[in-house]
Design a protein around this motif. Structure first.
Motif, short mmCIF file in Angstrom:
data_model
loop_
_atom_site.label_atom_id
_atom_site.label_comp_id
_atom_site.label_asym_id
_atom_site.label_seq_id
_atom_site.Cartn_x
_atom_site.Cartn_y
_atom_site.Cartn_z
N UNK A 50 0.84 -1.20 0.00
CA UNK A 50 0.00 0.00 0.00
C UNK A 50 0.87 1.24 0.00
N UNK A 51 0.31 2.39 -0.36
CA UNK A 51 1.12 3.63 -0.38
C UNK A 51 1.74 3.93 0.98
N UNK A 52 2.84 4.66 0.97
CA UNK A 52 3.57 4.98 2.20
C UNK A 52 2.73 5.76 3.19
N UNK A 53 1.77 6.56 2.71
CA UNK A 53 0.93 7.36 3.60
C UNK A 53 -0.45 6.73 3.83
N UNK A 54 -0.58 5.45 3.48
CA UNK A 54 -1.87 4.77 3.62
C UNK A 54 -2.25 4.64 5.09
N UNK A 55 -3.50 4.87 5.39
CA UNK A 55 -4.01 4.74 6.76
C UNK A 55 -4.23 3.26 7.06
N UNK A 103 -6.95 -2.51 9.50
CA UNK A 103 -7.35 -3.04 10.80
C UNK A 103 -8.88 -3.17 10.91
N UNK A 104 -9.59 -2.16 10.44
CA UNK A 104 -11.06 -2.20 10.46
C UNK A 104 -11.59 -3.30 9.55
N UNK A 105 -10.96 -3.46 8.39
CA UNK A 105 -11.38 -4.51 7.46
C UNK A 105 -11.20 -5.89 8.09
N UNK A 106 -10.05 -6.12 8.72
CA UNK A 106 -9.80 -7.41 9.36
C UNK A 106 -10.83 -7.67 10.45
N UNK A 112 1.91 -2.88 4.25
CA UNK A 112 1.51 -4.08 3.51
C UNK A 112 0.48 -4.88 4.30
N UNK A 113 -0.48 -5.42 3.58
CA UNK A 113 -1.42 -6.40 4.13
C UNK A 113 -1.05 -7.71 3.45
N UNK A 114 -0.72 -8.75 4.24
CA UNK A 114 -0.17 -9.98 3.66
C UNK A 114 -0.63 -11.21 4.43
N UNK A 115 -1.91 -11.59 4.35
CA UNK A 115 -2.37 -12.77 5.08
C UNK A 115 -1.64 -14.04 4.65
#
Length: 196
Positions: free
Chosen positions: A10-15, A20-23, A55-58
């Motif tokens: 994800x972008x460097x400034x991604x929230x 966390x809310x998605x998970x 990064x999101x990496x399940x």
């Protein structure tokens, strides 16, 4: 055992609060998924534990190909594709799995390395099994697994850990991830030890 992982960088400034809310919202979908050994909902945040990226990496350990296919071809994976686009999904051949004595996974470490040329494959794979057992025996280890990609000839070691203090090096080498949640409906049925 069928290991699987995909990564969304994800972008460097991604929230990362969005992830966390998605998970928190989607984790209940897999709490009783037939064929799933475990899913570790993993993130890396830029600047935390040496990560250069957000990064999101399940990471998954599947008990059955059928359960994995149901997830990919008609299950919750489509929601991720709808929200983020279709990521490349890595699959490996499982080599070993060992349980540790740790209880609650807070961190994960993934280390990838090439299988060296000119060596006996049996010796390399046995070494990977031994490393899995060694990692699982470490204090604070929840579990360890090893797998190989015979197309790219790459070994992957994956381990879950109870804790990692700030500025503390993990007991395993590799990329460090935070575990947001662990869904483990079939963890007790994952085959242990060497997988051949």
């Amino acid at each position: 055992m069928h290991p699987l992982q995909y990564e969304l960088t994800l972008p460097a400034d991604y929230d990362m609060g969005v992830v966390r809310a998605r998970v928190a919202r989607v984790a209940p979908l897999l709490e009783d998924w037939d064929g799933l050994g475990l899913k570790a909902y993993l993130i890396r945040e830029r600047g935390v534990h040496g990560s250069p990226v957000n990064q999101y990496a399940p990471f998954y350990l599947w008990n059955t190909v059928e359960g994995m296919n149901r997830f990919l071809w008609g299950g919750p994976f489509q929601g991720l594709v709808d929200d983020f686009g279709r990521p490349a999904v890595r699959q490996w051949t499982g080599l070993a799995h060992a349980e540790g004595t740790g209880v609650r996974a807070a961190f994960a470490v993934r280390r990838s390395r090439p299988v060296p040329e000119g060596v006996a494959l049996t010796a390399v794979m046995e070494e990977a099994v031994a490393e899995t057992e060694r990692l699982a025996a470490e204090d604070g280890a929840v579990l360890a697994a090893a797998a190989v990609d015979p197309h790219r000839w790459e070994l992957v070691h994956f381990s879950l850990w109870e804790h990692l203090r700030e500025h503390e090096a993990p007991k395993a080498d590799g990329d460090v991830f935070q575990v947001l949640h662990l869904s483990a409906p079939g963890r007790g049925r994952l085959p242990r030890g060497r997988q051949w």
